[in-house]
Design a protein around this motif. Sequence first.
Motif, PDB file in Angstrom:
ATOM      1  N   LEU A 232      15.329  -5.972  -8.279  1.00  0.00           N
ATOM      2  CA  LEU A 232      15.481  -4.570  -7.897  1.00  0.00           C
ATOM      3  C   LEU A 232      15.249  -4.338  -6.411  1.00  0.00           C
ATOM      4  O   LEU A 232      15.934  -3.535  -5.787  1.00  0.00           O
ATOM      5  CB  LEU A 232      14.495  -3.704  -8.689  1.00  0.00           C
ATOM      6  CG  LEU A 232      14.919  -3.267 -10.095  1.00  0.00           C
ATOM      7  CD1 LEU A 232      13.740  -2.658 -10.815  1.00  0.00           C
ATOM      8  CD2 LEU A 232      16.081  -2.290 -10.021  1.00  0.00           C
ATOM      9  N   THR A 233      14.261  -5.026  -5.837  1.00  0.00           N
ATOM     10  CA  THR A 233      13.838  -4.714  -4.473  1.00  0.00           C
ATOM     11  C   THR A 233      14.208  -5.773  -3.444  1.00  0.00           C
ATOM     12  O   THR A 233      14.176  -5.500  -2.240  1.00  0.00           O
ATOM     13  CB  THR A 233      12.312  -4.526  -4.414  1.00  0.00           C
ATOM     14  OG1 THR A 233      11.664  -5.777  -4.670  1.00  0.00           O
ATOM     15  CG2 THR A 233      11.850  -3.493  -5.426  1.00  0.00           C
ATOM     16  N   GLY A 234      14.530  -6.986  -3.897  1.00  0.00           N
ATOM     17  CA  GLY A 234      14.802  -8.067  -2.947  1.00  0.00           C
ATOM     18  C   GLY A 234      13.538  -8.731  -2.432  1.00  0.00           C
ATOM     19  O   GLY A 234      13.597  -9.621  -1.595  1.00  0.00           O
ATOM     20  N   ARG A 235      12.370  -8.288  -2.928  1.00  0.00           N
ATOM     21  CA  ARG A 235      11.095  -8.853  -2.505  1.00  0.00           C
ATOM     22  C   ARG A 235      10.259  -9.188  -3.740  1.00  0.00           C
ATOM     23  O   ARG A 235      10.428  -8.573  -4.794  1.00  0.00           O
ATOM     24  CB  ARG A 235      10.302  -7.847  -1.651  1.00  0.00           C
ATOM     25  CG  ARG A 235      10.962  -7.397  -0.360  1.00  0.00           C
ATOM     26  CD  ARG A 235      10.128  -6.289   0.268  1.00  0.00           C
ATOM     27  NE  ARG A 235      10.756  -5.711   1.436  1.00  0.00           N
ATOM     28  CZ  ARG A 235      10.547  -6.117   2.684  1.00  0.00           C
ATOM     29  NH1 ARG A 235       9.717  -7.113   2.906  1.00  0.00           N
ATOM     30  NH2 ARG A 235      11.154  -5.542   3.697  1.00  0.00           N
ATOM     31  N   THR A 236       9.345 -10.129  -3.580  1.00  0.00           N
ATOM     32  CA  THR A 236       8.386 -10.360  -4.654  1.00  0.00           C
ATOM     33  C   THR A 236       7.434  -9.170  -4.712  1.00  0.00           C
ATOM     34  O   THR A 236       7.336  -8.381  -3.750  1.00  0.00           O
ATOM     35  CB  THR A 236       7.571 -11.640  -4.416  1.00  0.00           C
ATOM     36  OG1 THR A 236       6.745 -11.465  -3.243  1.00  0.00           O
ATOM     37  CG2 THR A 236       8.478 -12.851  -4.225  1.00  0.00           C
ATOM     38  N   TYR A 237       6.721  -9.054  -5.823  1.00  0.00           N
ATOM     39  CA  TYR A 237       5.786  -7.923  -5.960  1.00  0.00           C
ATOM     40  C   TYR A 237       4.732  -7.959  -4.856  1.00  0.00           C
ATOM     41  O   TYR A 237       4.438  -6.941  -4.214  1.00  0.00           O
ATOM     42  CB  TYR A 237       5.118  -7.966  -7.336  1.00  0.00           C
ATOM     43  CG  TYR A 237       4.031  -6.933  -7.493  1.00  0.00           C
ATOM     44  CD1 TYR A 237       4.352  -5.587  -7.641  1.00  0.00           C
ATOM     45  CD2 TYR A 237       2.689  -7.300  -7.467  1.00  0.00           C
ATOM     46  CE1 TYR A 237       3.348  -4.625  -7.770  1.00  0.00           C
ATOM     47  CE2 TYR A 237       1.688  -6.354  -7.597  1.00  0.00           C
ATOM     48  CZ  TYR A 237       2.024  -5.018  -7.741  1.00  0.00           C
ATOM     49  OH  TYR A 237       1.028  -4.076  -7.851  1.00  0.00           O
ATOM     50  N   ILE A 238       4.141  -9.115  -4.618  1.00  0.00           N
ATOM     51  CA  ILE A 238       3.091  -9.230  -3.588  1.00  0.00           C
ATOM     52  C   ILE A 238       3.657  -8.922  -2.213  1.00  0.00           C
ATOM     53  O   ILE A 238       3.026  -8.214  -1.404  1.00  0.00           O
ATOM     54  CB  ILE A 238       2.461 -10.642  -3.614  1.00  0.00           C
ATOM     55  CG1 ILE A 238       1.813 -10.914  -4.984  1.00  0.00           C
ATOM     56  CG2 ILE A 238       1.443 -10.791  -2.494  1.00  0.00           C
ATOM     57  CD1 ILE A 238       0.710  -9.935  -5.363  1.00  0.00           C
ATOM     58  N   ASP A 239       4.847  -9.445  -1.917  1.00  0.00           N
ATOM     59  CA  ASP A 239       5.475  -9.195  -0.621  1.00  0.00           C
ATOM     60  C   ASP A 239       5.734  -7.702  -0.430  1.00  0.00           C
ATOM     61  O   ASP A 239       5.491  -7.147   0.640  1.00  0.00           O
ATOM     62  CB  ASP A 239       6.776  -9.986  -0.521  1.00  0.00           C
ATOM     63  CG  ASP A 239       7.477  -9.794   0.808  1.00  0.00           C
ATOM     64  OD1 ASP A 239       6.791  -9.744   1.847  1.00  0.00           O
ATOM     65  OD2 ASP A 239       8.715  -9.679   0.830  1.00  0.00           O
ATOM     66  N   TYR A 240       6.211  -7.048  -1.495  1.00  0.00           N
ATOM     67  CA  TYR A 240       6.505  -5.619  -1.390  1.00  0.00           C
ATOM     68  C   TYR A 240       5.223  -4.822  -1.182  1.00  0.00           C
ATOM     69  O   TYR A 240       5.181  -3.888  -0.367  1.00  0.00           O
ATOM     70  CB  TYR A 240       7.233  -5.132  -2.639  1.00  0.00           C
ATOM     71  CG  TYR A 240       7.797  -3.736  -2.490  1.00  0.00           C
ATOM     72  CD1 TYR A 240       9.060  -3.535  -1.953  1.00  0.00           C
ATOM     73  CD2 TYR A 240       7.065  -2.618  -2.870  1.00  0.00           C
ATOM     74  CE1 TYR A 240       9.584  -2.263  -1.790  1.00  0.00           C
ATOM     75  CE2 TYR A 240       7.572  -1.341  -2.715  1.00  0.00           C
ATOM     76  CZ  TYR A 240       8.830  -1.172  -2.181  1.00  0.00           C
ATOM     77  OH  TYR A 240       9.340   0.088  -2.010  1.00  0.00           O
ATOM     78  N   MET A 241       4.168  -5.179  -1.899  1.00  0.00           N
ATOM     79  CA  MET A 241       2.896  -4.484  -1.733  1.00  0.00           C
ATOM     80  C   MET A 241       2.361  -4.658  -0.311  1.00  0.00           C
ATOM     81  O   MET A 241       1.909  -3.701   0.331  1.00  0.00           O
ATOM     82  CB  MET A 241       1.876  -5.013  -2.753  1.00  0.00           C
ATOM     83  CG  MET A 241       0.469  -4.416  -2.597  1.00  0.00           C
ATOM     84  SD  MET A 241       0.436  -2.609  -2.667  1.00  0.00           S
ATOM     85  CE  MET A 241       0.665  -2.356  -4.424  1.00  0.00           C
ATOM     86  N   ASN A 242       2.424  -5.867   0.203  1.00  0.00           N
ATOM     87  CA  ASN A 242       1.973  -6.099   1.578  1.00  0.00           C
ATOM     88  C   ASN A 242       2.811  -5.327   2.579  1.00  0.00           C
ATOM     89  O   ASN A 242       2.302  -4.806   3.570  1.00  0.00           O
ATOM     90  CB  ASN A 242       2.009  -7.598   1.900  1.00  0.00           C
ATOM     91  CG  ASN A 242       0.891  -8.363   1.237  1.00  0.00           C
ATOM     92  OD1 ASN A 242      -0.156  -7.787   0.912  1.00  0.00           O
ATOM     93  ND2 ASN A 242       1.091  -9.644   1.014  1.00  0.00           N
ATOM     94  N   TRP A 243       4.109  -5.250   2.310  1.00  0.00           N
ATOM     95  CA  TRP A 243       5.016  -4.495   3.178  1.00  0.00           C
ATOM     96  C   TRP A 243       4.623  -3.020   3.211  1.00  0.00           C
ATOM     97  O   TRP A 243       4.572  -2.398   4.287  1.00  0.00           O
ATOM     98  CB  TRP A 243       6.437  -4.676   2.668  1.00  0.00           C
ATOM     99  CG  TRP A 243       7.500  -3.907   3.385  1.00  0.00           C
ATOM    100  CD1 TRP A 243       7.953  -4.108   4.649  1.00  0.00           C
ATOM    101  CD2 TRP A 243       8.273  -2.822   2.854  1.00  0.00           C
ATOM    102  NE1 TRP A 243       8.959  -3.211   4.950  1.00  0.00           N
ATOM    103  CE2 TRP A 243       9.166  -2.408   3.873  1.00  0.00           C
ATOM    104  CE3 TRP A 243       8.289  -2.163   1.629  1.00  0.00           C
ATOM    105  CZ2 TRP A 243      10.065  -1.365   3.695  1.00  0.00           C
ATOM    106  CZ3 TRP A 243       9.188  -1.124   1.440  1.00  0.00           C
ATOM    107  CH2 TRP A 243      10.062  -0.738   2.471  1.00  0.00           C
ATOM    108  N   LEU A 244       4.298  -2.436   2.050  1.00  0.00           N
ATOM    109  CA  LEU A 244       3.848  -1.048   2.003  1.00  0.00           C
ATOM    110  C   LEU A 244       2.546  -0.863   2.788  1.00  0.00           C
ATOM    111  O   LEU A 244       2.382   0.099   3.544  1.00  0.00           O
ATOM    112  CB  LEU A 244       3.627  -0.613   0.556  1.00  0.00           C
ATOM    113  CG  LEU A 244       4.857  -0.402  -0.331  1.00  0.00           C
ATOM    114  CD1 LEU A 244       4.407  -0.071  -1.761  1.00  0.00           C
ATOM    115  CD2 LEU A 244       5.753   0.703   0.209  1.00  0.00           C
ATOM    116  N   ARG A 245       1.634  -1.797   2.607  1.00  0.00           N
ATOM    117  CA  ARG A 245       0.329  -1.685   3.261  1.00  0.00           C
ATOM    118  C   ARG A 245       0.454  -1.776   4.779  1.00  0.00           C
ATOM    119  O   ARG A 245      -0.182  -1.000   5.511  1.00  0.00           O
ATOM    120  CB  ARG A 245      -0.604  -2.785   2.739  1.00  0.00           C
ATOM    121  CG  ARG A 245      -0.910  -2.645   1.251  1.00  0.00           C
ATOM    122  CD  ARG A 245      -1.358  -3.961   0.653  1.00  0.00           C
ATOM    123  NE  ARG A 245      -2.772  -4.188   0.754  1.00  0.00           N
ATOM    124  CZ  ARG A 245      -3.364  -5.322   0.429  1.00  0.00           C
ATOM    125  NH1 ARG A 245      -2.646  -6.340   0.002  1.00  0.00           N
ATOM    126  NH2 ARG A 245      -4.660  -5.459   0.540  1.00  0.00           N
TER     127      ARG A 245
END
Length: 297
Positions: A232-245
Amino acid sequence: MTYPQDLKERTPLWDSNYPIRFYRNCPSQHAKDDNILYLHWHEHFEIIDMQYGRAVFHIDSKPYEVEAGDLLFVPSGALHVGYNLTDEPMSYVAIVFNASLLRMVNPDPVYERYILPFLDGRVLPPAMLKATDEIAAPYRQIVRESTAEFEAGKPAHELMIKHNFHRLFTLFAREFIPEKFVAKPLPVRHSEAFKPLIQLMEDQLSEPLSVEQAARVVNLNPYHFCKTFKKLTGRTYIDYMNWLRINESDRLLRETEWTVTEIAERIGCGNANYFTKLFKKYKGFPPSEIRRKLAGK
């Protein structure tokens, strides 16, 4: 096909929010058989736009002779190399971009039907479009407009280039997705279920959800959750969370007077050293650089 790691190109660090680069190549020395693109592969897509001269590029061992106006499309993971075909000057533009440039957090069924198959490698655009091909003109126009936008660097050029690349892949879909090809979009219930999860992630940056907790929110087991989230996002869950942070920390660095340590705690990175390392990974520079620039030093 998997190629040796020593041939993998180390892509220069780029903004993870805007993973695309344009390289104008015009060798000062020119002779027939000169190597104009060294043998390598990478996990990104690449477009080669021949400006003038004649050259041959090998993509996964298949040769493609190109001249002014021709376009080459190099898929993710393909081994490629290039050579000059004459003693005359030559020039080409290489555009390297990651699939995440076009990923959508909340993709709709139309996106999943027409764009996602190219990003996932289920459908490939043609390896070459000749300048003489009737259908080549709009593709070349989009590519060259994007190059001009990148090189001019005007305000919001990033948005213009993203818009252009969505146009580019939409044209690919119209022309090159086989009629009988049936993409398998994620069930609508999955797409819809992930919207509140994304909102929850944004609201709880100081106490991020574990993979197991996030999976329970959308009623999936952790394995299928991780696969679905990346699709859905093109990122892993951890990568996406870090990106938001890191994006939130960037805002706080600019809009508040909190210390780096306070901001690290605010986004759930209690260790300031780890926060600095993470920030530099995603932004390409340490958080102190933002404060230094704001102070005009």
